[in-house]
Scaffold this motif. Structure first.
Motif, PDB file in Angstrom:
ATOM      1  N   THR A  41       0.824  -1.205   0.000  1.00 43.81           N
ATOM      2  CA  THR A  41       0.000   0.000   0.000  1.00 43.81           C
ATOM      3  C   THR A  41       0.857   1.253   0.000  1.00 43.81           C
ATOM      4  N   ALA A  42       1.871   1.276   0.866  1.00 40.53           N
ATOM      5  CA  ALA A  42       2.761   2.435   0.918  1.00 40.53           C
ATOM      6  C   ALA A  42       3.507   2.606  -0.399  1.00 40.53           C
ATOM      7  N   TYR A  43       3.868   1.501  -1.035  1.00 38.57           N
ATOM      8  CA  TYR A  43       4.590   1.562  -2.309  1.00 38.57           C
ATOM      9  C   TYR A  43       3.720   2.200  -3.388  1.00 38.57           C
ATOM     10  N   VAL A  44       2.467   1.779  -3.479  1.00 39.63           N
ATOM     11  CA  VAL A  44       1.560   2.355  -4.481  1.00 39.63           C
ATOM     12  C   VAL A  44       1.385   3.847  -4.239  1.00 39.63           C
ATOM     13  N   MET A  45       1.194   4.243  -2.976  1.00 41.71           N
ATOM     14  CA  MET A  45       1.008   5.660  -2.658  1.00 41.71           C
ATOM     15  C   MET A  45       2.274   6.474  -2.950  1.00 41.71           C
ATOM     16  N   ALA A  46       3.452   5.825  -2.889  1.00 42.73           N
ATOM     17  CA  ALA A  46       4.717   6.539  -3.073  1.00 42.73           C
ATOM     18  C   ALA A  46       5.097   6.719  -4.536  1.00 42.73           C
ATOM     19  N   VAL A  47       4.600   5.851  -5.429  1.00 37.33           N
ATOM     20  CA  VAL A  47       5.036   5.924  -6.825  1.00 37.33           C
ATOM     21  C   VAL A  47       4.065   6.718  -7.703  1.00 37.33           C
ATOM     22  N   VAL A  48       3.028   7.315  -7.106  1.00 40.03           N
ATOM     23  CA  VAL A  48       2.090   8.147  -7.870  1.00 40.03           C
ATOM     24  C   VAL A  48       2.064   9.549  -7.269  1.00 40.03           C
ATOM     25  N   THR A  49       1.531  10.497  -8.037  1.00 43.22           N
ATOM     26  CA  THR A  49       1.400  11.864  -7.537  1.00 43.22           C
ATOM     27  C   THR A  49       0.234  11.941  -6.554  1.00 43.22           C
ATOM     28  N   PRO A  50       0.246  12.918  -5.611  1.00 42.16           N
ATOM     29  CA  PRO A  50      -0.827  13.011  -4.612  1.00 42.16           C
ATOM     30  C   PRO A  50      -2.241  13.027  -5.185  1.00 42.16           C
ATOM     31  N   PRO A  51      -2.546  13.778  -6.261  1.00 44.01           N
ATOM     32  CA  PRO A  51      -3.926  13.774  -6.763  1.00 44.01           C
ATOM     33  C   PRO A  51      -4.368  12.412  -7.304  1.00 44.01           C
ATOM     34  N   GLU A  52      -3.418  11.558  -7.678  1.00 46.51           N
ATOM     35  CA  GLU A  52      -3.770  10.273  -8.288  1.00 46.51           C
ATOM     36  C   GLU A  52      -3.946   9.151  -7.268  1.00 46.51           C
ATOM     37  N   ARG A  53      -3.776   9.439  -5.996  1.00 46.95           N
ATOM     38  CA  ARG A  53      -3.716   8.360  -5.015  1.00 46.95           C
ATOM     39  C   ARG A  53      -5.025   7.594  -4.873  1.00 46.95           C
ATOM     40  N   THR A  54      -6.161   8.284  -4.858  1.00 51.98           N
ATOM     41  CA  THR A  54      -7.432   7.570  -4.755  1.00 51.98           C
ATOM     42  C   THR A  54      -7.644   6.681  -5.970  1.00 51.98           C
TER      43      THR A  54
END
Length: 408
Positions: free
Chosen positions: A335-348
């Motif tokens: 989960t942390a990896y997915v959140m770290a490799v995308v930009t903040p607006p794209e997280r959802t």
């Protein structure tokens, strides 16, 4: 009381908005813990066969996949809190529906549109919404710690829920009630807990999000997210072969365990899994998120393969418990990896689009596993699951070993 509970379950430095999400996760995981054990027993008590159990498990996964796809595609148009409230209301309706209906097709519809989770992991529509909400409350390495705490709470609560699966068989003779009435009562409890989750989401504080971080569709990170989603789908398809409700059936048939004994096993497995969640952030800080995901997952799946062919119950149990101690360490790091490799607006959107293939890929797995068992290949699903998951681990390592991760 709330201040003490907040200190107990929340890492220091995390914003207050994480508290309702963590408590809601605990309640949902508790219900998932006993549902995975009692669902097959309840369906068999209603007169359904093993293949019907597989069909209904498939329906729950298919419904979760479509709901999660909806959140990823157009869910950003509505506030996260409103979507969470709707999901909690659906959870309440699902529990009451399963408690009051005993015909196959109505149950199939409720399983499809509802929130039951027959899996060892949370694959429901709640996941991308809660992940996106938690991401707003922490950053950097603290975010990995928060997701580890989120997974830890889920594992502990699911373990207690698995232990609670023995309540109907304990209460039935004491109250002189048919066992099936005790099983129905647990689904009523599921619905009531759904109402409690609704109240928690209703108490979520209003969060002011900068314009540059407002949820948006996938953009710059599209290719990375799609590649991760494809790989996660392999892992999910494999996991669908051994969802806990079907692993319960395997324990029933291979070793003659009762529902109460199976619940005790899942309780112990959940405790081991939960304990390792505390280790995951420490390991990740030393060897990185990706290596933590891969190098803990491979040994877990080797244990699963050998458990399938173990000659005795004691050997199989030891290997399954060892697998439980290792297999969930990749959850918070993933989960942390997915959140770290995308930009903040794209997280959802990223959380949704990496969750959807997991649900879609696992749709056919329970039915396939049920068919294999019905044909006499009792342990084949466990072996296939282990082999496919090891393949996924190696492919993930090869594909992303050169990608640099920035923890903001």
């Amino acid at each position: 009381m709330r201040r003490m509970l907040t200190r107990l379950i929340m890492p220091a430095g995390v914003a207050e908005g994480a508290f309702p999400l963590l408590v809601a996760r605990a309640l949902r995981a508790f219900t998932d813990g006993y549902v995975v054990v009692l669902l097959p027993a309840y369906l068999l008590a209603l007169g359904f066969d093993q293949l019907d159990v597989g069909y209904l498990s498939t329906a729950t996964l298919a419904g979760s996949a479509l709901a999660t796809l909806f959140v990823g595609a157009i869910g950003y148009r509505w506030p996260m809190r409103r979507l969470l409230l709707f999901a909690a209301l659906l959870m309440a309706i699902t529990g009451l529906g399963f408690a009051s209906i005993s015909s196959f097709w109505p149950l199939f519809v409720i399983a499809f549109v509802g929130t039951l989770n027959p899996s060892s992991s949370d694959v429901s529509v709640f996941v991308p919404l809660e992940h996106a909400g938690l991401t707003q409350t922490a950053s950097g390495n603290l975010r990995t710690t928060l997701f580890a705490r989120y997974t830890l709470i889920g594992s502990l609560s699911a373990a207690v829920g698995a232990l609670a699966a023995g309540i109907p068989s304990w209460l039935a003779p004491w109250l002189d009630l048919p066992l099936i009435d005790g099983l129905r009562a647990m689904f009523v409890l599921y619905g009531l807990i759904g109402g409690s989750v609704w109240l928690l989401y209703h108490a979520l504080p209003a969060v002011s999000i900068p314009a540059r971080q407002l949820p948006a569709p996938l953009g710059p990170s599209r290719s990375v997210v799609f590649k991760l989603a494809m790989l996660f789908s392999i892992d999910a398809f494999a996991g669908g072969l051994v969802v806990n409700s079907l692993l319960t059936l395997w324990l029933f048939e291979r070793f003659g365990l009762s529902a109460g004994q199976a619940g005790t096993f899942f309780f112990c497995a959940g405790l081991l899994s939960a304990g390792c969640q505390l280790v995951a952030p420490v390991v990740a800080r030393r060897i990185g998120l990706l290596h933590t995901m891969v190098f803990t997952h491979i040994p877990a799946n080797v244990c699963l393969i050998f458990a399938a062919i173990a000659p005795t119950f004691e050997v199989a149990l030891t290997l399954l418990l060892l697998r439980s101690a290792l297999s969930e360490m990749d959850v918070p790091t993933r989960t942390a990896y997915v959140m770290a490799v995308v930009t903040p607006p794209e997280r959802t959107a990223a959380a949704s689009f990496t969750a959807v293939p997991r649900s879609l890929a696992s749709i056919a797995s329970p039915t396939l596993a049920g068919a294999l068992r019905a044909s006499g290949l009792l342990s084949a699903p466990l072996i296939a699951c282990g082999v496919l998951k090891i393949t996924y681990d190696l492919a993930l390592l090869i594909s992303f070993r050169r990608l640099k991760v920035q923890l903001d």
